[in-house]
Design a protein around this motif. Structure first.
Motif, PDB file in Angstrom:
ATOM      1  N   LYS A 678       0.814  -1.226   0.000  1.00 35.74           N
ATOM      2  CA  LYS A 678       0.000   0.000   0.000  1.00 35.74           C
ATOM      3  C   LYS A 678       0.844   1.271   0.000  1.00 35.74           C
ATOM      4  CE  LYS A 678      -4.131  -2.035   1.919  1.00 35.74           C
ATOM      5  NZ  LYS A 678      -5.200  -1.958   2.858  1.00 35.74           N
ATOM      6  N   GLN A 679       1.976   1.220  -0.698  1.00 30.47           N
ATOM      7  CA  GLN A 679       2.847   2.398  -0.819  1.00 30.47           C
ATOM      8  C   GLN A 679       2.521   3.208  -2.073  1.00 30.47           C
ATOM      9  OE1 GLN A 679       5.285   3.152   1.589  1.00 30.47           O
ATOM     10  NE2 GLN A 679       4.161   1.533   2.634  1.00 30.47           N
ATOM     11  N   GLY A 680       1.549   2.751  -2.881  1.00 33.42           N
ATOM     12  CA  GLY A 680       1.207   3.453  -4.124  1.00 33.42           C
ATOM     13  C   GLY A 680       2.203   3.138  -5.228  1.00 33.42           C
ATOM     14  N   LEU A 681       2.026   3.787  -6.398  1.00 28.19           N
ATOM     15  CA  LEU A 681       2.901   3.552  -7.555  1.00 28.19           C
ATOM     16  C   LEU A 681       4.126   4.459  -7.458  1.00 28.19           C
ATOM     17  CD1 LEU A 681       3.574   2.604 -10.472  1.00 28.19           C
ATOM     18  CD2 LEU A 681       1.985   4.311 -11.314  1.00 28.19           C
ATOM     19  N   PRO A 682       5.374   3.877  -7.355  1.00 25.57           N
ATOM     20  CA  PRO A 682       6.581   4.723  -7.276  1.00 25.57           C
ATOM     21  C   PRO A 682       6.730   5.582  -8.537  1.00 25.57           C
ATOM     22  CG  PRO A 682       7.078   2.432  -6.755  1.00 25.57           C
ATOM     23  CD  PRO A 682       5.702   2.462  -7.325  1.00 25.57           C
ATOM     24  N   VAL A 683       7.077   6.873  -8.340  1.00 20.23           N
ATOM     25  CA  VAL A 683       7.175   7.821  -9.464  1.00 20.23           C
ATOM     26  C   VAL A 683       8.238   7.372 -10.468  1.00 20.23           C
ATOM     27  CG1 VAL A 683       7.630  10.236 -10.108  1.00 20.23           C
ATOM     28  CG2 VAL A 683       6.399   9.722  -8.002  1.00 20.23           C
ATOM     29  N   LEU A 684       9.376   6.862  -9.962  1.00 20.27           N
ATOM     30  CA  LEU A 684      10.461   6.412 -10.859  1.00 20.27           C
ATOM     31  C   LEU A 684       9.952   5.304 -11.788  1.00 20.27           C
ATOM     32  CD1 LEU A 684      13.496   6.515 -11.652  1.00 20.27           C
ATOM     33  CD2 LEU A 684      13.887   4.719  -9.954  1.00 20.27           C
ATOM     34  N   ASN A 685       9.217   4.354 -11.220  1.00 19.69           N
ATOM     35  CA  ASN A 685       8.668   3.254 -12.028  1.00 19.69           C
ATOM     36  C   ASN A 685       7.733   3.767 -13.109  1.00 19.69           C
ATOM     37  OD1 ASN A 685       9.977   1.762 -10.150  1.00 19.69           O
ATOM     38  ND2 ASN A 685       8.270   0.441  -9.619  1.00 19.69           N
ATOM     39  N   GLN A 686       6.930   4.787 -12.723  1.00 16.31           N
ATOM     40  CA  GLN A 686       5.987   5.370 -13.684  1.00 16.31           C
ATOM     41  C   GLN A 686       6.744   6.029 -14.837  1.00 16.31           C
ATOM     42  OE1 GLN A 686       3.259   8.136 -11.866  1.00 16.31           O
ATOM     43  NE2 GLN A 686       1.701   7.785 -13.412  1.00 16.31           N
ATOM     44  N   ILE A 687       7.827   6.757 -14.513  1.00 21.33           N
ATOM     45  CA  ILE A 687       8.637   7.437 -15.548  1.00 21.33           C
ATOM     46  C   ILE A 687       9.262   6.405 -16.487  1.00 21.33           C
ATOM     47  CG2 ILE A 687      10.719   8.851 -15.943  1.00 21.33           C
ATOM     48  CD1 ILE A 687       9.985  10.260 -13.226  1.00 21.33           C
ATOM     49  N   ILE A 688       9.846   5.332 -15.896  1.00 16.97           N
ATOM     50  CA  ILE A 688      10.482   4.275 -16.709  1.00 16.97           C
ATOM     51  C   ILE A 688       9.447   3.633 -17.639  1.00 16.97           C
ATOM     52  CG2 ILE A 688      11.619   1.994 -16.645  1.00 16.97           C
ATOM     53  CD1 ILE A 688      12.929   2.893 -13.981  1.00 16.97           C
TER      54      ILE A 688
END
Length: 932
Positions: A678-688
């Motif tokens: 439940k940490q949400g979607l990491p921003v770095l992963n979204q960018i990649i």
């Protein structure tokens, strides 16, 4: 040819749009007079709670320890209210569900065709008929009813769209936001005299839209702790709000409460289709004018889902349709029934006099009869009097008879007879509405079918005339062709005149006049038909019949595969034996063995359950590693081969693509872990993820244009995006499919040599960039029909291999969590379409390779593909349904739309495949090209 392609696109667009006019035009009519019960209503105000995505069984069943899941709602249905099940219709989505609840009619597919706007079709609703409506909740639902209202009396309070996050820590906050804002609204009204007096008016509606349960169901599944805890939060919120409202009005006993849901949800967290878990929703009604619980010893449940563990509920359960809730709300607060409502008032819920019930159902019957009369007069105006066939059970005299009889029964206080008569009248009026709505269906259907048959015949004649040597060049007889032209022009004028005097809509002209030019084009090719007939007669009859039977069987198998995915498994197993049947086995044993193995492997996928039911992230990660391993072998073989065409830029591109695969594998793994905790979607992963998506369309264009190197580069780029969109076994699908495509290219080489059609080019050094320079294309051979059939079969396999894309509305949003978790229907829909299209691109690129390596004009093969898909589309045109189970209706439309789109789409995919295979971007001036 450009004129032919434009004509083809136009004809197919008309065919595609026609089913919405013929089967799914809007049933709504306007111009009725509002109908209201003449007696005073039991309630002054109504509070409507809609728990989005709440399943009936999830609310009514007990917890494992035997305690109720929603204690307050349980005490209501046991002590002071009525409860039941409402049946929703497909598509089980939020918008159609709310329209059925609040406006009383089922939105038809034409609303979808007009786009996802607030009001694609104008309709009346309970909110519009109320004096004031205040609503709180989602920005996706509330504005739709405010925009449709006449005047300025529907007020909305929405949270921001960003709050609808599937990856959020706790989606139940969406519901607590609604409850908190309703409390503060009532508190503020005490110091606002205008608001206070408005709240104390009659005919007031308060609407609370609770989205938390739906969001938690998508993110965690309906059997999760989060979903069940959210039900408890809603239960407590309903208890607090009901108590606060009762106190605010000094417990005057004039408030009615309704709690229901717009749709349910499957065990795997999706909705949209017609499974009972999606179509059965709870309904609990209590307060002013509502019946108290009625004890029963046992009750009959017709549905297996209801038979479960609810027998302990010894209160009478009521079953009815979702659209029946709108007339119930209108009756309770005394507003006119919504003009377009087709719901029947459920009298069992009312705690009132027999006179009130009879008057209410009579009003309901007159309101539906009004719609019938408007529909009939519209149809009468646009049909010639001698051709008009009225709906006999409800002729003018029958209508007057029904209304007089009912009014007499009510005056004589024979209320049961009056109610019974009204219900008969409602059923007849609904039948009549359907009769006039489908009045022109047969006539339009035959016109489109004639157009279909004519077009397909014309395409077959074009293939025979320009791409084979079956006919001689014959000079057309000018005099004969002039007579034919005037003959068809005369027919067209008669049809146009016939439509004009009936004042038909302009679309009717398109559908009815389309067969005229199409059949004119066919008749102009009479010399070709004569030549062809002479050629066929010279063949052995058994040969001709055999060929026709094989073609028919092949197309029927393709049609069947849309309904039963296992048909694809059978087809692939037959394909596996193709080298043995055609003796190619002896010519190239190794290639044939690999072909057989890969056909068997691919045959496993259609026999697996539909994707998304059980996520399997470790399998996706393993596929990522497998892809990396294959690309390492490919790199090693490239380095080993003494290839004078190799250069450093190509190596860099290959390494970039391997890095992209590795990153995608990492992102899938870490995103899943992050969402689990439940940490949400990491921003770095979204960018990649987004960078991978963008780069996957550019990287193949940087790779060499040698056949296998370019195709492998396309696979690696698409695979990196596909991994990010995968949640289970489907990640392996493109790998096995493209493996089979590589072998298919080799097998077709052997087949071409086997039939002595052309020389066998060296595939290792075959360059796409120079393939288009081949000026000497060969004529078509009978084996090319089989080649085109293989292509269509592989395209259908690419669509249905990992699930029934025909119900794309019941997708699993988990597929797009690497890209976004905040609800956005268009963005999520676009990514899911991309996931569907990736295997499609792989097949199209392989087909492009087959065409150029077998020295065939892409136009000739494409025309054969066009004929196959058009014959399939004609099947589906007659299989479209607008009755029966709503799952069947949705599936039948999507099958037809899919085949028609496939034809239009294949024209575009052909161009995309050419671009991906032949074009090369240069990073620097040093990149060299070598001709073969």
């Amino acid at each position: 040819i450009p004129v032919f392609i434009l004509a083809g696109l136009l004809v197919h667009c008309v065919f595609l749009v026609s089913i919405f006019e013929i089967y799914f035009s809007s049933p709504l009519v306007h111009g009725m007079t509002p109908q209201q019960t003449p007696l005073p209503p039991p309630a002054k105000r109504l509070v409507l709670f809609v728990a989005d995505g709440l399943r009936a069984d999830s609310l009514y069943e007990l917890n494992n320890n035997g305690t109720p899941r929603a204690p307050h709602l349980r005490s209501i249905l046991e002590n002071n209210g009525s409860w039941g099940i409402s049946h929703t219709r497909v598509p089980t989505e939020s918008r159609p569900g709310h329209v059925a609840l609040i406006a009383g009619f089922y939105e038809d597919v034409s609303a979808v065709a007009k786009g996802w706007k607030e009001n694609p079709v104008e309709f009346d609703s309970v909110f519009n008929e109320s004096k004031y409506t205040w609503s709180w909740g989602s920005p996706d639902i509330l504005p739709m009813f405010a925009k449709g209202a006449t005047g300025d009396h529907v007020y909305t309070f929405c949270y921001t769209a960003e709050r609808e996050d599937f990856g959020a820590q706790d989606a139940a906050k969406l519901d607590t936001w609604v409850f908190d804002h309703v409390k503060s609204f009532f508190n503020s009204s005490r110091s606002n005299q205008t608001l206070f007096s408005a709240l104390n008016e009659d005919k007031v509606v308060l609407f609370l839209h609770l989205l938390g349960i739906d969001t938690n169901g998508h993110a965690h599944r309906p059997n999760s702790r989060e979903y069940k805890d959210n039900i408890k939060i809603v239960d407590e919120g309903v208890k607090e709000i009901a108590l606060m409202i009762e106190n605010f009005y000094g417990n005057d006993g004039k408030t009615a409460f309704i709690l229901t849901s717009d749709h349910g949800m499957t065990d795997w967290g999706s909705h949209g289709a017609g499974h009972p878990s999606e179509t059965l929703t709870p309904l609990i009604v209590w307060g002013a004018g509502v019946n108290y619980p009625q004890k029963v010893t046992s009750q009959f449940f017709e549905d297996n889902l209801l038979k479960g563990s609810w027998n302990y509920l010894k209160m009478r359960m009521l079953l009815f349709a979702q659209a029946d809730i709108a007339p119930l709300m209108a009756s309770l607060i005394g507003v006119p029934f919504p003009l377009n409502s087709v719901g029947t008032l459920p009298l069992e819920y009312l705690n009132n006099t027999a006179h009130f019930k009879a008057e209410s159902i009579f009003t309901n019957a007159v309101q539906i009869l009004e719609q019938f009369k408007v529909k009939m007069s519209q149809k009468k105006e646009t049909t010639l009097s001698f051709l008009f066939t009225p709906f006999k059970p409800l002729s003018d005299s029958e209508q007057i008879n029904f209304l007089k009889k009912t009014r007499l029964y009510i005056q004589q206080q024979k209320y049961d007879e009056a109610v019974s008569l009204c219900k008969t009248l409602i059923n007849l009026a609904l039948e009549g509405l359907s009769y006039y709505h489908t009045y022109d269906r047969l006539f339009l259907g035959l016109s489109i079918a004639m157009g279909f048959v004519g077009w397909t015949t014309y395409v077959i004649l074009v293939i025979i005339k320009t791409h084979t040597n079956l006919t001689k060049a014959v000079q057309a007889n000018n005099k004969e062709s002039t007579v034919v032209f005037y003959g068809f022009a005369f027919v067209g004028m008669i049809i146009a005149f016939f439509l004009l005097i009936q004042t038909c809509p302009w679309t009717y002209y398109v559908y009815c006049l389309l067969p005229v030019p199409v059949w004119y084009a066919v008749v102009r090719e009479l010399p070709v038909i004569r030549d062809l007939a002479a050629n066929l007669l010279s063949l052995r009859i058994s040969q001709s019949i055999g060929f026709l039977l094989v073609c028919t069987l092949g197309i029927e198998i393709l049609v069947f595969s849309f309904f039963y995915r296992s048909t694809l498994t059978m087809g692939l197993l037959v394909f596996a034996g193709w080298p043995v049947i055609t003796q190619l086995w002896f010519q190239a044993k190794t290639t044939a063995s690999i072909w057989t193995l890969l056909c068997v492997l691919l045959a496993i996928f259609p026999s697996m359950p539909v994707v998304g039911r059980e996520p399997n992230i470790p399998l996706v990660i393993a596929t990522g590693f497998l892809t990396l391993l294959i690309s390492c072998f490919s790199l090693a073989s490239l380095c080993k081969s003494n290839n004078k065409y190799r250069n450093n830029e190509d190596m860099k591109v290959h390494f970039c693509q391997m890095l992209s695969i590795a990153l995608s594998t990492y992102v899938v793994s870490s995103t899943h872990d992050s969402l689990k905790s439940k940490q949400g979607l990491p921003v770095l992963n979204q960018i990649i993820s987004w960078m991978t998506l963008v780069s996957s369309s550019v990287l193949p264009l940087l790779s060499p244009t040698f056949l296998f190197q370019r195709l492998f580069s396309i696979l690696l780029s698409l695979m990196s995006t596909y991994l990010l969109l995968s949640t289970g076994y489907e990640a392996l699908f493109p790998l096995v499919l493209s493996g089979l495509m590589f072998v298919w290219i080799n097998m077709e080489q052997e087949a071409v040599q086997h039939y002595g059609l052309s020389l066998k080019p060296k595939l290792a050094v075959f360059n796409f960039a120079y393939a288009t320079d081949i000026t000497q294309f060969r004529l078509l051979h009978l084996d090319d029909v089989r080649r085109s059939f293989f292509f269509v079969f592989f395209i259908v396999t690419a669509f249905f291999g990992t699930g029934n894309i025909a119900s794309v509305n019941s997708f699993d949003p988990a597929s797009v969590y690497c890209f976004l978790t905040v609800f956005s229907p268009f963005m999520m829909g676009g990514l899911l379409v991309l996931k569907v299209v990736i295997p499609f691109i792989l097949v199209s690129c392989a087909f492009e390779a087959v065409q150029v390596t077998t020295q065939l004009s892409s136009k000739s093969l494409f025309l054969i593909v066009l004929v196959i898909s058009d014959i399939m589309a004609l099947h589906f045109f007659f299989l479209v349904k607008d009755y029966g189970s709503w799952l069947d209706i949705g599936t039948s439309i999507s099958h037809y739309v899919l085949v028609m789109s496939l034809t239009i789409f294949m024209m575009l995919m052909n161009g995309l495949a050419q671009l991906l295979t032949t074009k090369k971007l240069k990073l620097s001036g040093r990149t060299k090209h070598h001709s073969t």
